[in-house]
Design an enzyme around this catalytic site. Structure first.
Site, PDB file in Angstrom:
ATOM      1  N   SER A 152     -10.195  -0.578   6.804  1.00 43.45           N
ATOM      2  CA  SER A 152      -9.742  -0.595   5.507  1.00 43.45           C
ATOM      3  C   SER A 152      -8.825  -1.756   5.006  1.00 43.45           C
ATOM      4  CB  SER A 152      -8.335   0.297   5.557  1.00 43.45           C
ATOM      5  OG  SER A 152      -8.764   1.630   6.573  1.00 43.45           O
ATOM      6  N   LYS A 202       0.779  -1.055   0.326  1.00 49.09           N
ATOM      7  CA  LYS A 202      -0.046  -0.359  -0.032  1.00 49.09           C
ATOM      8  C   LYS A 202       0.442   1.092  -0.064  1.00 49.09           C
ATOM      9  CE  LYS A 202      -3.877   1.780   3.111  1.00 49.09           C
ATOM     10  NZ  LYS A 202      -4.872   1.332   4.248  1.00 49.09           N
ATOM     11  N   SER A 256      -9.829   2.042   2.780  1.00 54.03           N
ATOM     12  CA  SER A 256      -8.650   2.815   2.218  1.00 54.03           C
ATOM     13  C   SER A 256      -7.354   2.110   1.446  1.00 54.03           C
ATOM     14  CB  SER A 256      -8.219   3.571   3.069  1.00 54.03           C
ATOM     15  OG  SER A 256      -7.178   3.137   3.972  1.00 54.03           O
TER      16      SER A 256
END
Length: 541
Positions: free
Chosen positions: A204, A98, A180
Site C-alpha cells: 500500500s 494518511k 491504499s
C-alpha cells in the site's frame, strides 16, 4: 473566502532559492535551508502548499481534508525560529498524513468511512505526537482507499472512498493511483507537501510510490508505532514515509521511529530471536557515496513478465554494480514463485481474517465519540449495507463477511487458526533463508513485486526508475483505469531481512543520486503556484 498573500520578491541567487524553485522536487533539506536563511516563512510555505492543493484537488482528489490550524501553527513555529529555537530538521515543515491516522484536531479520522466522519478519537497517534514535537506542521490528511482495500476481495477502485471520492494518478489521463496510500503518493508526485505518511499491509506504500515516481519506504514492522492508527494485521502493517528523496525518508524516520509502550511490537517482536540495536540516526545510511561491501541478489524467477520494465531493471543493476555493489544474479527462493499468491487456499487466509476482525474492533474502540455506534466489524457491515453512499452493492463486503464468519467460528487459539498462522510463519522465512544461502545483504526487483516481505515484517524501499515509453501498450483494470502505458512510472524495489533498514536506505540513496530518475518523469497535470511566483492563498477545502 481565503486570504491572499503576495509572494515575496527575492533576489536571483543560487542555493536554497534555486533548490526550492519547484516544490515538486524540493526536498526537506532544501526547504530547511530556505527557512533558516529567511527566504520564506513556514506560514508562507504552508499557504503555498495549500494553494497548490486547491489547484488540483477538485480533479485528482489526493487530499481529503486540510487543517484549519495549519496556518496558525506555522506562525507559532515561525516565532520560535525567529527567537532562535529550532526543534530539528522538521521545524516548520508541512506534512500530510494518511486518513487512517488519528488526530484530535479539527480533522476527522475516518479511514474513508462516512460513519466515522463525526467520530473523535481519545488520543492522537504516536507518530502524530512525535511529528508535532519535532516542529512539523500537520497540514492535512491524504486520501486513502477505504479501509485499506480490505472490505472486499473484488473491492472498490484504488484511491476511492465515499468521504473523498476518487483519487487519480497524474502521469496519464485516468491513471490508477494504486494501493491504499493513494493520496499520500499522488500528493508527493505533485509537490503538495514536503513529505507524507502512509501505511502498508502489503504493497500500500510501495505500489502507489512506484506508480507515482516518488520514494516510498515501509520500514521493518516494529520500528514505528501503530498506536492510534487503523491497521489490518499486527504482523504485517507498518507506518511508512513517502518523500521526494531517500534522505527525506530517513530524516522523517528519525522522528517517528522508536519504542512505544502502546504498541508492544516496538518493544519486542517475537520474530526477532535476538536483541536488536536500532539505529540512532537513519540519515547515516546516506553518508556513503558507494555500495562497496554490499551484496545484492537478483531473484529473476519472480519477475512479472513485463519486458521493458525488466530491461530497465537490468540497467539499474549495472548502476548498482558500478557503485561498488557485488551483484549475485538469478538467486532463487526455495518455495516462493511468481504465481504464489494466486494459488492460496482458504486455510492460508484464516489467520489474516481473524486479525482483521480483531484489529477493527480495537481501532473502533479508540473513539470516545462514536455517533453511529460502530464498535465491531458486524456493526460496520450493517452500517455499510444500510448506507447508500458506502456503495455496498457495487463494491461488496465479502472479505468483511468472511472475516466475521471466521471470527465467530474460530477463536484466535483454535487449531485451524494456528495452522494458518504457522503456514504464514513458515513462508516468512523465505527472504532471510535466500539472503543467507547466497550471502546477500538485500534483494532488488522491479517496483511493486510481492515476495512475502509482508509476512516477516521486512523492510521495503521503492526508488523511482523510469517510465513506459511512447507506443508501449496500455493496460487497464476492470474500472477502466490505466495501470501501464506511455508515461506511467515504475521504480526499483529494495527488500531486506528484518532490521536491514539502513542497508536499504544506503543502496536506495546511492542509486537515486547516481540516476536522478525522478526528474526525468513528468506528470500530465501539476499545480502552477510556487514559493515566489504569483500568489498563494490560505484556507481550507
Amino acid at each position: 473566502m481565503p486570504d491572499s498573500i503576495k509572494i515575496p520578491s527575492l533576489p536571483e541567487t543560487d542555493g536554497p532559492k534555486a533548490a526550492c524553485a519547484s516544490l515538486r522536487f524540493a526536498t526537506i533539506t532544501d526547504l530547511r535551508a530556505g527557512l533558516d536563511a529567511g527566504l520564506f516563512t513556514s506560514k508562507h510555505l504552508t499557504d503555498t502548499y495549500m494553494a497548490r492543493i486547491r489547484e488540483v484537488n477538485d480533479i485528482l482528489r489526493p487530499v481529503s481534508q486540510l487543517s484549519s490550524n495549519a496556518t496558525s501553527t506555522a506562525e507559532l513555529l515561525d516565532a520560535e525560529l525567529a527567537a532562535g529555537k529550532r526543534r530539528g530538521p522538521l521545524h516548520g515543515i508541512p506534512v500530510l498524513i494518511k486518513d487512517m491516522i488519528n488526530t484530535t484536531d479539527d480533522m476527522h479520522s475516518s479511514a474513508g468511512c462516512t460513519g466515522l466522519v463525526d467520530a473523535r478519537p481519545r488520543s492522537e497517534a504516536t507518530v502524530v505526537s512525535k511529528l508535532r514535537e519535532a516542529g512539523a506542521i500537520i497540514m492535512g490528511k491524504a486520501t486513502t482507499s477505504q479501509w485499506a482495500k480490505c472490505r472486499s476481495e473484488h473491492s472498490a477502485p484504488n484511491g476511492w472512498s465515499p468521504t473523498t471520492g476518487q483519487c487519480l494518478g497524474v502521469f496519464c489521463d485516468n491513471q490508477d493511483p494504486s494501493g491504499s496510500s493513494s493520496g499520500s503518493a499522488v500528493a508527493m508526485s505533485l509537490g503538495l507537501a514536503a513529505v507524507t505518511l502512509g501505511t502498508e499491509t502489503q504493497g500500500s506504500i510501495i505500489t502507489p510510490s512506484s506508480w507515482g515516481a516518488v520514494v516510498g519506504f515501509k520500514p521493518t514492522v516494529g520500528v514505528v508505532s501503530r498506536h492510534g492508527i487503523y491497521i489490518v494485521s499486527r504482523l504485517q502493517d507498518s507506518v511508512g514515509v513517502i518523500g521526494a528523496s531517500v534522505m527525506d525518508v530517513a530524516m522523517v524516520l528519525n522522528v517517528i521511529a522508536g519504542p512505544d509502550e502502546k504498541d508492544n511490537f516496538t518493544i519486542k517482536d517475537t520474530r526477532d530471536t535476538e536483541r536488536i540495536e536500532r539505529p540512532l540516526d537513519y540519515t547515516t545510511a546516506c553518508a556513503q557515496g558507494n555500495l562497496v561491501g554490499l551484496r545484492i541478489g537478483v531473484p529473476r524467477h519472480v519477475f512479472p513478465p513485463i519486458v521493458f520494465r525488466n530491461q530497465q531493471l537490468d540497467g539499474a543493476v549495472s548502476v548498482l554494480a558500478n557503485l561498488g555493489a557485488t551483484i549475485v544474479d538469478d538467486v532463487k527462493f526455495s518455495e516462493f514463485y511468481e504465481e504464489f499468491y494466486d494459488d492460496l487456499d482458504d486455510e492460508w487466509h484464516l489467520s489474516f481474517l481473524t486479525d482483521l476482525r480483531d484489529n477493527m474492533k480495537d481501532f473502533l474502540a479508540s473513539f470516545e465519540t462514536n455517533p453511529h455506534d460502530l464498535h465491531t466489524l458486524a456493526d460496520l457491515i450493517k452500517y455499510t449495507a444500510e448506507t447508500p453512499t458506502e456503495m455496498a452493492t457495487e463494491y461488496g463486503m465479502d472479505m468483511w463477511q468472511q472475516a466475521e464468519k471466521v471470527g465467530q467460528e474460530n477463536s484466535p487459539d483454535s487449531a485451524a487458526v494456528k495452522a494458518s498462522r504457522e503456514r504464514r510463519r513458515h513462508m516468512q522465512n523465505q527472504i532471510p533463508e535466500l539472503l543467507d544461502k547466497y550471502s546477500c545483504d538485500l534483494l532488488v526487483l522491479p517496483g511493486a513485486t510481492q515476495i512475502t516481505a509482508e509476512l516477516g515484517g521486512c523492510p521495503v524501499l521503492l526508488v523511482p526508475l523510469a517510465c513506459y515509453p511512447e507506443g508501449h501498450p496500455v493496460s487497464r483494470n476492470r474500472f477502466g483505469r490505466v495501470e501501464t502505458g506511455p508515461g506511467v512510472p515504475f521504480g526499483i524495489e529494495f527488500v531486506g531481512r528484518r532490521h536491514s533498514d539502513l542497508a536499504l536506505l544506503r543502496a536506495g540513496h546511492a542509486f537515486e543520486q547516481a540516476t536522478a530518475a525522478r526528474r526525468k518523469i513528468m506528470p500530465v497535470m501539476e499545480p502552477k503556484t510556487e514559493l515566489w511566483d504569483g500568489e498563494a492563498t490560505s484556507g481550507i477545502i
